[in-house]
Write a protein that holds these residues in place. Structure first.
Motif, mmCIF file in Angstrom:
data_model
loop_
_atom_site.group_PDB
_atom_site.id
_atom_site.type_symbol
_atom_site.label_atom_id
_atom_site.label_comp_id
_atom_site.label_asym_id
_atom_site.label_seq_id
_atom_site.Cartn_x
_atom_site.Cartn_y
_atom_site.Cartn_z
ATOM 1 N N CYS A 130 2.314 -60.227 -1.170
ATOM 2 C CA CYS A 130 2.940 -58.937 -0.916
ATOM 3 C C CYS A 130 4.353 -59.119 -0.372
ATOM 4 N N LYS A 131 4.521 -60.084 0.529
ATOM 5 C CA LYS A 131 5.845 -60.362 1.093
ATOM 6 C C LYS A 131 6.806 -60.845 0.009
ATOM 7 N N GLU A 132 6.318 -61.718 -0.853
ATOM 8 C CA GLU A 132 7.164 -62.239 -1.934
ATOM 9 C C GLU A 132 7.589 -61.127 -2.878
ATOM 10 N N ALA A 133 6.671 -60.204 -3.130
ATOM 11 C CA ALA A 133 6.988 -59.088 -4.026
ATOM 12 C C ALA A 133 8.060 -58.190 -3.413
ATOM 13 N N GLN A 134 8.000 -58.009 -2.088
ATOM 14 C CA GLN A 134 8.991 -57.165 -1.421
ATOM 15 C C GLN A 134 10.364 -57.814 -1.368
ATOM 16 N N GLU A 135 10.385 -59.147 -1.353
ATOM 17 C CA GLU A 135 11.659 -59.863 -1.273
ATOM 18 C C GLU A 135 12.413 -59.853 -2.600
ATOM 19 N N LYS A 136 11.691 -59.587 -3.677
ATOM 20 C CA LYS A 136 12.330 -59.536 -4.990
ATOM 21 C C LYS A 136 12.827 -58.117 -5.241
ATOM 22 N N LYS A 137 14.116 -57.980 -5.279
ATOM 23 C CA LYS A 137 14.682 -56.654 -5.493
ATOM 24 C C LYS A 137 14.398 -56.173 -6.913
ATOM 25 N N ILE A 138 14.136 -54.883 -7.018
ATOM 26 C CA ILE A 138 13.839 -54.279 -8.303
ATOM 27 C C ILE A 138 15.057 -53.476 -8.760
ATOM 28 N N THR A 139 15.446 -53.664 -9.996
ATOM 29 C CA THR A 139 16.565 -52.914 -10.545
ATOM 30 C C THR A 139 16.048 -51.841 -11.483
ATOM 31 N N LEU A 140 16.434 -50.613 -11.218
ATOM 32 C CA LEU A 140 16.015 -49.480 -12.040
ATOM 33 C C LEU A 140 17.241 -48.646 -12.363
ATOM 34 N N TRP A 141 17.580 -48.572 -13.644
ATOM 35 C CA TRP A 141 18.755 -47.822 -14.088
ATOM 36 C C TRP A 141 20.012 -48.228 -13.321
ATOM 37 N N GLY A 142 20.161 -49.539 -13.146
ATOM 38 C CA GLY A 142 21.364 -50.063 -12.521
ATOM 39 C C GLY A 142 21.393 -49.995 -11.009
ATOM 40 N N LYS A 143 20.337 -49.478 -10.393
ATOM 41 C CA LYS A 143 20.284 -49.359 -8.939
ATOM 42 C C LYS A 143 19.181 -50.244 -8.391
ATOM 43 N N GLN A 144 19.449 -50.904 -7.254
ATOM 44 C CA GLN A 144 18.478 -51.852 -6.706
ATOM 45 C C GLN A 144 17.587 -51.213 -5.649
ATOM 46 N N TYR A 145 16.308 -51.588 -5.709
ATOM 47 C CA TYR A 145 15.317 -51.142 -4.734
ATOM 48 C C TYR A 145 14.594 -52.364 -4.195
ATOM 49 N N GLN A 146 14.144 -52.278 -2.946
ATOM 50 C CA GLN A 146 13.475 -53.415 -2.311
ATOM 51 C C GLN A 146 12.045 -53.597 -2.809
ATOM 52 N N SER A 147 11.423 -52.530 -3.285
ATOM 53 C CA SER A 147 10.017 -52.620 -3.682
ATOM 54 C C SER A 147 9.635 -51.449 -4.563
ATOM 55 N N ARG A 148 8.452 -51.535 -5.159
ATOM 56 C CA ARG A 148 7.928 -50.404 -5.931
ATOM 57 C C ARG A 148 7.701 -49.206 -5.020
ATOM 58 N N TYR A 149 7.360 -49.496 -3.778
ATOM 59 C CA TYR A 149 7.149 -48.420 -2.817
ATOM 60 C C TYR A 149 8.436 -47.625 -2.619
ATOM 61 N N GLU A 150 9.570 -48.312 -2.534
ATOM 62 C CA GLU A 150 10.856 -47.634 -2.367
ATOM 63 C C GLU A 150 11.208 -46.828 -3.614
ATOM 64 N N VAL A 151 10.857 -47.368 -4.784
ATOM 65 C CA VAL A 151 11.065 -46.636 -6.037
ATOM 66 C C VAL A 151 10.249 -45.346 -6.015
ATOM 67 N N ALA A 152 8.989 -45.470 -5.621
ATOM 68 C CA ALA A 152 8.101 -44.308 -5.569
ATOM 69 C C ALA A 152 8.642 -43.243 -4.628
ATOM 70 N N GLU A 153 9.162 -43.660 -3.470
ATOM 71 C CA GLU A 153 9.726 -42.726 -2.502
ATOM 72 C C GLU A 153 10.925 -41.996 -3.087
ATOM 73 N N ALA A 154 11.760 -42.728 -3.820
ATOM 74 C CA ALA A 154 12.986 -42.145 -4.378
ATOM 75 C C ALA A 154 12.705 -41.102 -5.449
ATOM 76 N N PHE A 155 11.568 -41.251 -6.150
ATOM 77 C CA PHE A 155 11.282 -40.355 -7.265
ATOM 78 C C PHE A 155 10.080 -39.447 -7.026
#
Length: 230
Positions: free
Chosen positions: A96-121
């Motif tokens: 879980c920690k490793e997954a959070q350390e890998k930044k996620i790029t969505l439509w050119g914008k970076q997120y720290q995790s899928r959880y942050e993506v979910a919060e944004a949308f």
């Protein structure tokens, strides 16, 4: 009867409880439920509350993945997912920690995790995770699908679809989708001003012009229904 704990002998459980500053009644309670003295003492010293399965990590006990996740700043839904897939709690936390350390790029914008993506949308992190492991689809495709097919949480309310949300805020779904693809969050996509030559949605209040009633309500933190009722 003498009681031994951590290399020291005590005449009574009361004496042992007083030394560690814990409630002896809790020790009795755990003992009556079949716990060993060592287990009962540890539960009391760590002050583990609640019921259910115990999780141990770094020498400390937790009653739920959520309690463990909160202590280490991890999204608990993700940690629960890894606990189901991994053989040990240590492996789950590490993954879980490793997954959070890998930044996620969505439509050119970076997120720290899928959880942050979910919060944004305004969508569920569990839905993103499930589709990520069960479908051969990009994150962009997954988010767009969820926005169209699953409930969306936005500004304290839940909408069945993005179309329903757009209708409430008087914006075109196609405009919102286009803005999302340019890296905007859902909030930015909904509230970004648009050119409206007809001006049929504009509202003027106290000398200020708002794009529509929803914008006016948002600034004054009031319900849109109150504006309609005027």
């Amino acid at each position: 009867m003498a009681y031994c704990y951590d290399g020291k002998t005590y005449e009574t459980i009361k004496e042992m409880a007083e030394e560690y500053g814990i409630d002896r009644e809790r020790i009795y309670s755990f003992r009556h439920r079949g716990w060993s003295l060592e287990e009962a003492m540890r539960m009391c010293i760590d002050d583990v509350r609640g019921r259910g399965r115990l999780f141990e990590y770094n020498g400390k006990l937790y009653r739920s993945p959520k309690a463990l996740a909160e202590e280490y700043g991890l999204p608990w839904n993700s940690l629960s997912h890894y606990m189901q897939r991994c053989k040990t709690v240590e492996e789950a936390v590490k993954s879980c920690k490793e997954a959070q350390e890998k930044k996620i790029t969505l439509w050119g914008k970076q997120y720290q995790s899928r959880y942050e993506v979910a919060e944004a949308f305004g969508i569920r992190e569990t839905s993103i995770t499930f589709r990520s492991y069960t479908r051969k689809a990009t994150l962009e495709e997954i988010v767009l699908e969820l926005l169209q097919k699953e409930p969306i949480y936005f500004e304290g309310n839940t909408y069945n679809t993005l179309t329903e949300l757009c209708a409430k805020y008087q914006v075109q779904p196609c405009n919102v989708f286009e803005r999302l693809k340019y890296g905007k969050t859902l909030e930015e996509a909904v509230y970004l001003p648009i050119r409206n030559n007809g001006k049929r949605y504009e509202v003027e209040y106290e000398g200020k012009v708002y794009q529509n009633a929803a914008f006016l309500c948002r600034e004054y933190h009031i319900s849109k229904s109150l504006v309609k009722g005027q």
